[in-house]
Design a protein around this motif. Structure first.
Motif, mmCIF file in Angstrom:
data_model
loop_
_atom_site.group_PDB
_atom_site.id
_atom_site.type_symbol
_atom_site.label_atom_id
_atom_site.label_comp_id
_atom_site.label_asym_id
_atom_site.label_seq_id
_atom_site.Cartn_x
_atom_site.Cartn_y
_atom_site.Cartn_z
ATOM 1 N N THR A 263 -0.976 -1.114 18.057
ATOM 2 C CA THR A 263 -0.075 -2.244 17.844
ATOM 3 C C THR A 263 1.334 -1.917 18.314
ATOM 4 O OG1 THR A 263 -1.392 -2.920 15.921
ATOM 5 C CG2 THR A 263 0.796 -3.877 16.141
ATOM 6 N N ASN B 243 -1.603 -9.872 25.559
ATOM 7 C CA ASN B 243 -0.820 -9.830 24.329
ATOM 8 C C ASN B 243 -1.083 -11.087 23.508
ATOM 9 O OD1 ASN B 243 0.872 -11.895 25.513
ATOM 10 N ND2 ASN B 243 1.863 -10.256 26.705
ATOM 11 N N GLY B 244 -0.213 -11.331 22.524
ATOM 12 C CA GLY B 244 -0.458 -12.422 21.596
ATOM 13 C C GLY B 244 -0.447 -13.802 22.205
ATOM 14 N N PRO C 191 -4.783 -14.488 23.003
ATOM 15 C CA PRO C 191 -5.425 -13.738 21.915
ATOM 16 C C PRO C 191 -6.680 -12.972 22.311
ATOM 17 C CG PRO C 191 -4.742 -15.908 21.162
ATOM 18 C CD PRO C 191 -4.532 -15.899 22.643
ATOM 19 N N ALA D 269 -5.631 -9.974 24.093
ATOM 20 C CA ALA D 269 -5.026 -9.043 23.135
ATOM 21 C C ALA D 269 -6.115 -8.283 22.386
ATOM 22 C CB ALA D 269 -4.133 -9.802 22.153
ATOM 23 N N LEU E 194 -0.405 -9.492 16.833
ATOM 24 C CA LEU E 194 0.240 -9.849 18.105
ATOM 25 C C LEU E 194 0.349 -11.357 18.257
ATOM 26 C CD1 LEU E 194 -1.401 -7.287 20.570
ATOM 27 C CD2 LEU E 194 0.870 -7.191 19.537
ATOM 28 N N ARG E 195 -0.691 -12.082 17.833
ATOM 29 C CA ARG E 195 -0.665 -13.542 17.912
ATOM 30 C C ARG E 195 0.431 -14.116 17.032
ATOM 31 N NH1 ARG E 195 -1.067 -17.796 21.054
ATOM 32 N NH2 ARG E 195 -1.875 -19.652 19.972
ATOM 33 N N GLN E 196 0.554 -13.608 15.813
ATOM 34 C CA GLN E 196 1.578 -14.094 14.896
ATOM 35 C C GLN E 196 2.974 -13.842 15.438
ATOM 36 O OE1 GLN E 196 1.165 -15.903 12.046
ATOM 37 N NE2 GLN E 196 -0.991 -15.984 12.668
#
Length: 205
Positions: free
Chosen positions: A70, A135-136, A139, A142, A193-195
């Motif tokens: 992360t 990345n986020g 998704p 990611a 990462l999504r958040q």
């Protein structure tokens, strides 16, 4: 000075490529003191994650790999790898920042040595992928990046265990017990990462 449609398209795609070749937190564009603070925070996060563990023999299950992947994805490949190396340097000097409060040179020559050596490589890999769009904001990519990083870590860790104990023991004790954790921690990393991507998008609006 004229500006044609082709020029606009070229600039648009160039800007898009530059945006993708940037870590989600864009720390590489921050002042030096920001980057130093990020490295310090990252080493603390890694030390805390290392204490969240399930004792197993010869290698415990911890949240280390989650934190490593992360951080790499958030920081980018250069600063992510540097942060992990700084944390390992603290451990080498005797700071109790590894699993179970371990520190000193012993973990770097024992069963965990292969995993420890893999950590900065894996952080660099997930960071490199994140800078290119894994990345986020995407998704599934990611999740794939997190999974690839974890698989690489298990592979390098098992390679060292094979040297110490043989191939069958390495797979039985250094790979198989961690496969469920690999999937769960990869999914958790992708969610984080999504958040963060969604929060960044809201701030940019």
């Amino acid at each position: 000075m004229s500006f044609s449609g082709k020029d606009f398209q070229h600039q648009y795609h160039g800007d898009a490529r530059m945006a993708l070749a940037r870590s989600p937190l864009a720390l590489e564009s921050r002042p030096l003191h920001w980057q130093i603070a990020a490295v310090f925070f990252g080493t603390v996060a890694l030390a805390v994650a290392s204490q969240i563990s399930v004792p197993m023999v010869p290698v415990p299950v911890t949240m280390q790999t989650f934190a490593v992947m992360t951080l790499g994805a958030l920081y980018g490949w250069k600063l992510g790898a540097l942060t992990v190396l700084a944390w390992l340097g603290e451990a080498m000097l005797g700071a109790p920042v590894l699993s179970g409060g371990a520190g000193g040179p012993a973990p770097f020559v024992g069963p965990t040595a292969g995993y420890l050596a893999a950590f900065p490589i894996c952080a660099a890999l997930t960071g490199w992928l994140a800078e290119r769009g894994w990345n986020g904001r995407r998704p599934l990519l990611a999740l794939a990046a997190m999974g690839i990083g974890h698989v690489l870590c298990l592979t390098l860790g098992a390679a060292w265990l094979t040297v110490l104990f043989g191939f069958e023991t390495a797979i039985a004790t250094g790979v198989a017990p961690f496969l469920v954790g690999l999937a769960l921690k990869s999914a958790l990393g992708a969610v984080v990462l999504r958040q963060i991507a969604q929060m960044s998008g809201k701030r940019a609006e």
